[in-house]
Motif scaffolding. Structure first.
Motif, mmCIF file in Angstrom:
data_model
loop_
_atom_site.group_PDB
_atom_site.id
_atom_site.type_symbol
_atom_site.label_atom_id
_atom_site.label_comp_id
_atom_site.label_asym_id
_atom_site.label_seq_id
_atom_site.Cartn_x
_atom_site.Cartn_y
_atom_site.Cartn_z
ATOM 1 N N GLY A 39 -3.724 38.381 -76.203
ATOM 2 C CA GLY A 39 -3.165 37.038 -76.410
ATOM 3 C C GLY A 39 -1.681 37.133 -76.722
ATOM 4 O O GLY A 39 -1.070 38.191 -76.549
ATOM 5 N N ASN A 40 -1.146 36.040 -77.217
ATOM 6 C CA ASN A 40 0.289 35.959 -77.487
ATOM 7 C C ASN A 40 0.582 36.456 -78.903
ATOM 8 O O ASN A 40 0.724 35.673 -79.832
ATOM 9 N N TYR A 41 0.653 37.785 -79.075
ATOM 10 C CA TYR A 41 0.778 38.363 -80.421
ATOM 11 C C TYR A 41 1.930 39.370 -80.500
ATOM 12 O O TYR A 41 2.415 39.865 -79.498
ATOM 13 N N ASN A 44 -1.181 43.857 -83.717
ATOM 14 C CA ASN A 44 -0.066 43.841 -82.762
ATOM 15 C C ASN A 44 1.275 44.095 -83.442
ATOM 16 O O ASN A 44 2.171 44.709 -82.859
ATOM 17 N N HIS A 90 8.306 36.040 -70.567
ATOM 18 C CA HIS A 90 6.883 36.327 -70.733
ATOM 19 C C HIS A 90 6.302 37.023 -69.491
ATOM 20 O O HIS A 90 6.501 36.567 -68.386
ATOM 21 N N GLN A 97 1.346 41.284 -70.706
ATOM 22 C CA GLN A 97 1.470 41.423 -72.164
ATOM 23 C C GLN A 97 0.247 40.811 -72.855
ATOM 24 O O GLN A 97 -0.356 41.426 -73.735
ATOM 25 N N ASP A 98 -0.128 39.602 -72.439
ATOM 26 C CA ASP A 98 -1.282 38.944 -73.052
ATOM 27 C C ASP A 98 -2.539 39.765 -72.833
ATOM 28 O O ASP A 98 -3.400 39.852 -73.694
ATOM 29 N N GLN A 99 -2.587 40.375 -71.645
ATOM 30 C CA GLN A 99 -3.789 41.124 -71.288
ATOM 31 C C GLN A 99 -4.020 42.296 -72.254
ATOM 32 O O GLN A 99 -5.104 42.467 -72.772
ATOM 33 N N ARG A 111 -2.516 42.824 -75.208
ATOM 34 C CA ARG A 111 -2.429 42.453 -76.622
ATOM 35 C C ARG A 111 -3.595 41.553 -77.051
ATOM 36 O O ARG A 111 -3.784 41.311 -78.222
ATOM 37 N N THR A 137 6.804 37.918 -78.457
ATOM 38 C CA THR A 137 6.483 36.517 -78.776
ATOM 39 C C THR A 137 7.747 35.670 -78.914
ATOM 40 O O THR A 137 8.848 36.204 -79.045
#
Ligand code: HEM
Length: 494
Positions: free
Chosen positions: A106-108, A293, A96, A100-102, A104, A113
């Motif tokens: 979130g976690n998508y 995403n 992780h 990436q979260d930034q 996207r 994932t």
């Protein structure tokens, strides 16, 4: 006294960097503080040789340091099978990265994932693609439309020098967009395609700066270098992509008939599944954010790789005119006209399939591959590896293994042909990787490559431009992108 203290701290630090932090990992090349083992990879782009050299020196399991992060590299097919295939669940996660979260939100998505989100959406995308490909042959139909459209473009400039990759690019973009959103970029949508293409080009070049590389592997140093940061570039490049996906999704939502069972594209199938889940009270798993995403992952992964590989195949054939002669001979014997070739003809064309296989092997477009990570403590080659450790199936080393592919840098499609002239199955041909994270679009990519390449060489004799054969040099790191190719096309059946 101060000098002694500095010397002592420095020795402690070096002891930690060069010995202590490495003691529980498989042996590997000595990392430099902050940058790890990146220098040899950067020095000899795209990095194949550094990984091959380390495999010879340390064996097929060794530790590579990405800046300050250890990454266990698995670099033989046998060991990849033992780990990523036979013990797949242990190697199914991805490392992780906070950025990436930034971008996207979130976690998508599916590429970055893990766990239930990843497995549900991977399964859903695969089964949707399978329905299009097998049940209704929709996938082949869509690809063949693009083959014919590409022919129209090529035919406009018969007998004179013309650019080949641009036409393949538009064709591949149309295929993936048809599958996800159900339409192609026809004359009225050219502006839209141009904008998306500019974003893709921005992405291919923007992330090659020194700052980005250093920031990726050694964030504490990278952030001080001049230039745009990974976060800034990602924000710049992704915002317009997401705008495009969200617009398509909203248009789909406004037209959809939730009562019909059939879906003609991925977005429609997803929205119906979302509706079903929501009516059961589940608002999370099939969220709208996840859909944009998923579109992002499928669109980008599907376009870049396929277009790049089609371009490489053309480049290798243009550099080897005797290969094209053999392709034409086989096509004349097996097909014998300019009719459209379909997947039903595949088994009649072993040499053409061998050319595609050998081109994928030589193009070797993911020199590093993706970093997975272990889902639990495990043992690799007798060494205990903790949960959450980075692990890479180093497919580029396998594709260049001289024991399986003698003289590995030579383009030789005959290595995939057996003594009876049939296509040889070589397990070590792993351009789509192995295991639970193996490429999700492999079926689509293989169909595209076969239909585009067989029909292209059946219709045209392709000769090099006045500049000579296209360069086969790979100068970028991480993605071995192909060069501009100009060629002269002449119709073979008149
Ligand atoms: C010649 C074409 C292609 C090549 C060489 C290729 C190669 C790869 C490789 C090496 C991986 C990483 C596997 C790993 O993590 O070990 C991958 C993953 C992936 N590819 Fe492809 N690919 C191609 C075409 C496509 C297409 C057409 C699509 C879209 C439909 C696609 C979608 C994906 C996705 C979504 C993943 C992530 C899968 C996951 O993490 O579960 N690829 N591909």
């Amino acid at each position: 006294m101060i000098l002694l203290l500095i010397l002592f701290s420095l020795s402690l630090w070096l002891f930690y960097e060069l010995y202590w932090k490495r003691r529980n990992y498989p042996a590997g090349p000595m990392p430099l503080p902050f940058i790890g083992n990146m220098l040899p990879v950067i020095k000899e782009k795209p990095g194949y040789e550094a990984f091959r050299k380390w495999t010879k020196e340390f064996g097929d399991v060794y530790t590579f340091w990405l800046g300050s992060k250890p990454c266990v590299v698995i670099s033989s097919y046998k060991r990849m099978k033992e780990t990523f295939v036979l013990d797949g669940d242990t190697y199914a996660d991805k490392i992780h990265q906070p950025f990436q979260d930034q971008f996207r939100g979130g976690n998508y998505g599916v590429i970055d994932t893990n766990g239930h989100v990843w497995s549900t959406h991977r399964r859903f995308a695969l089964s949707t693609f399978r329905d299009f490909g097998l049940g209704k042959d929709l996938m082949q139909e869509k690809i063949l439309i693009e083959v014919e459209e590409a022919f129209k473009k090529f035919d406009e400039k018969l007998g004179v020098e013309q650019e080949i990759p641009g036409v393949f690019y538009n064709a591949s973009a149309n295929v993936i967009n048809q599958l996800i959103f159900g339409y192609r970029f026809d004359a009225s949508k050219q502006e839209e395609l141009k904008k998306l293409k500019a974003l893709m080009e921005f992405q291919e070049t923007a992330f090659t700066t020194l700052k980005v590389h250093v920031q990726f592997f050694a964030p504490s140093i990278g952030k001080w270098l001049p230039g745009k940061s990974v976060e800034e570039l990602l924000a710049e490049f992704t915002v317009d992509f997401y705008k495009f996906f969200d617009k398509q999704i909203e248009e789909h939502r406004s037209k959809i008939d939730f009562d019909s069972e059939e879906s003609v594209d991925y977005a429609e199938a997803y929205l119906k599944e979302q509706y079903k889940k929501e009516s059961e009270g589940d608002y999370e798993l099939f969220s709208s954010k996840q859909l944009s995403n998923m579109c992002f992952d499928l669109w980008l992964a599907g376009l870049f790789t396929t277009h790049t590989t089609l371009t490489w195949i053309t480049a290798y054939v243009l550099n080897n005119p005797e290969v094209q002669k053999k392709i034409h001979k086989e096509l004349d014997e097996a097909i014998g006209s300019d009719r459209l070739i379909t997947t039903a003809d595949k088994s009649k064309l072993p040499y053409l399939n061998a050319v595609i296989n050998e081109s994928q092997r030589c193009a070797n477009i993911t020199p590093f591959n993706q970093i997975h990570c272990t889902t639990k403590d495990t043992v690799i080659n007798g060494i205990t590896v903790k949960k959450g450790t980075g692990v890479v199936p180093q497919i580029s080393t396998v594709l260049l293994n001289e024991k399986v592919f003698p003289d590995p840098y030579t383009f030789n499609p005959d290595r995939f042909i057996d003594g009876n002239g049939k296509l040889k199955k070589v397990e070590e041909l792993v351009p789509f990787s192995v295991g639970k994270r193996q490429c999700l679009g492999e079926g689509l990519a293989k169909m595209e490559m076969f239909l585009f390449i067989s029909n292209f060489f059946n219709r045209y004799e392709v000769t090099q431009s006045s500049a000579g054969p296209p360069s086969l040099l790979k100068e970028t790191m991480f993605n071995a992108t192909a060069r501009k190719i100009d060629a002269i096309l002449r119709k073979r059946h008149v």
